[in-house]
Design an enzyme around this catalytic site. Sequence first.
Site, PDB file in Angstrom:
ATOM      1  CG  ASP A  39      -1.736  -1.094   1.513  1.00  0.00           C
ATOM      2  OD1 ASP A  39      -1.658  -2.076   0.776  1.00  0.00           O
ATOM      3  OD2 ASP A  39      -2.513  -1.028   2.495  1.00  0.00           O
ATOM      4  CD  GLU A 212      -7.879  -4.582   3.169  1.00  0.00           C
ATOM      5  OE1 GLU A 212      -7.461  -5.220   4.139  1.00  0.00           O
ATOM      6  OE2 GLU A 212      -7.385  -4.709   2.021  1.00  0.00           O
TER       7      GLU A 212
HETATM    8  C1  FRU Z   1      -4.470  -3.291   2.492  1.00  0.00           C
HETATM    9  C2  FRU Z   1      -4.174  -3.535   3.950  1.00  0.00           C
HETATM   10  C3  FRU Z   1      -4.723  -2.418   4.799  1.00  0.00           C
HETATM   11  C4  FRU Z   1      -3.848  -2.477   6.015  1.00  0.00           C
HETATM   12  C5  FRU Z   1      -2.514  -2.866   5.428  1.00  0.00           C
HETATM   13  C6  FRU Z   1      -1.682  -3.718   6.351  1.00  0.00           C
HETATM   14  O1  FRU Z   1      -3.582  -3.939   1.649  1.00  0.00           O
HETATM   15  O2  FRU Z   1      -4.705  -4.789   4.361  1.00  0.00           O
HETATM   16  O3  FRU Z   1      -6.092  -2.560   5.086  1.00  0.00           O
HETATM   17  O4  FRU Z   1      -3.771  -1.258   6.697  1.00  0.00           O
HETATM   18  O5  FRU Z   1      -2.784  -3.554   4.227  1.00  0.00           O
HETATM   19  O6  FRU Z   1      -0.421  -3.993   5.856  1.00  0.00           O
END
Ligand code: FRU
Length: 326
Positions: A39, A212
Amino acid sequence: MRKHVLISIGLLALCAAAEYTEPFRPQFHFSPAKHWTYDPNGLVFYKGEYHLFYQYNPFGNQWGHMSWGHAVSPDMVHWEHLPVALAEENSVMIFSGSAVVDRHNSSGLCQSSDCLVAIYTGHTPTRQTQNIAFSNDRGRTWTKFKNNPVIDLGMRDFRDPKVFWYEPTHRWIMVVALPKEQKVRFFGSTDLKRWNALSDFGPAGATHGDWECPDLFPLPLDGGRGSRWMLSININPGALQGGSGNQYFIGQFDGTRFTNDNPPSQTLWADYGKDFYASTSFNNIPASDGRRVWMGWLSNWLYARGAHQSMAVHAVDSACVEAGHD
Ligand code: FRU
């Protein structure tokens, strides 16, 4: 509306380091020198620099020890790598979130008239909370707020705060995911420390996975016919091909509540390809620039782990989508 949303561009990472001459190293997309990323986090423009933070494992090429890696760029083409900005501490991982310029020191955390404040999810196996950290040196060093967390609902799944300034009501707005309920919740604050719940949106659209990394921003309509708000929500699994993807809703936001222009059954996908996840947009790009710029993860949970093992570099880079001018 559509052309304001989906104009793909890439990121050319021209780096002198030896790693960047590797045969399979992406030259057109951002990747850290080594280890796992996915992310993009905390995208913000501040004092002539685009800041890219990203979910990062400083210790290995698989998911773990989530922290915020960091790079800056004057143009989103040439990137300078900086040390990890926010590291896992006391077994609390640093999950996804956003960053804002606290322009009038509303938080009281700035040593001068403004500073950068990051809003992130603190993750433990049993609880996710929202937390803040601040930097008074253009993002080079960060201090976690001593009274963290700033929001704790006692929930196991409650993450990915995106914060922006909403001028009409003079307050900060946070949109944050309740992933298992397929909802987002809006909170308001005047100081980034004390937050009040405002409203919920969802379930709607695609609901067969975790919601998310939400985002919310206005976009101009073609022909000067006003604007609409775009609520972007990533869903995993749940994209067209069964993997992770980005859906969005178009509607109105009145400072408290998002109203969908379309029926709840309608699903709009931002990218019909597989490689655009956890997308989020830059805060604080000057209005005179006119763009809303998104970045997303160039991979998909259908193949991220396998691809990472065999083609590590390809699995860890990021793509960028720009909501540009005509
Ligand atoms: C999305 C996610 C988010 C979380 C992060 C954890 O890819 O699952 O929801 O904050 O990755 O690494």
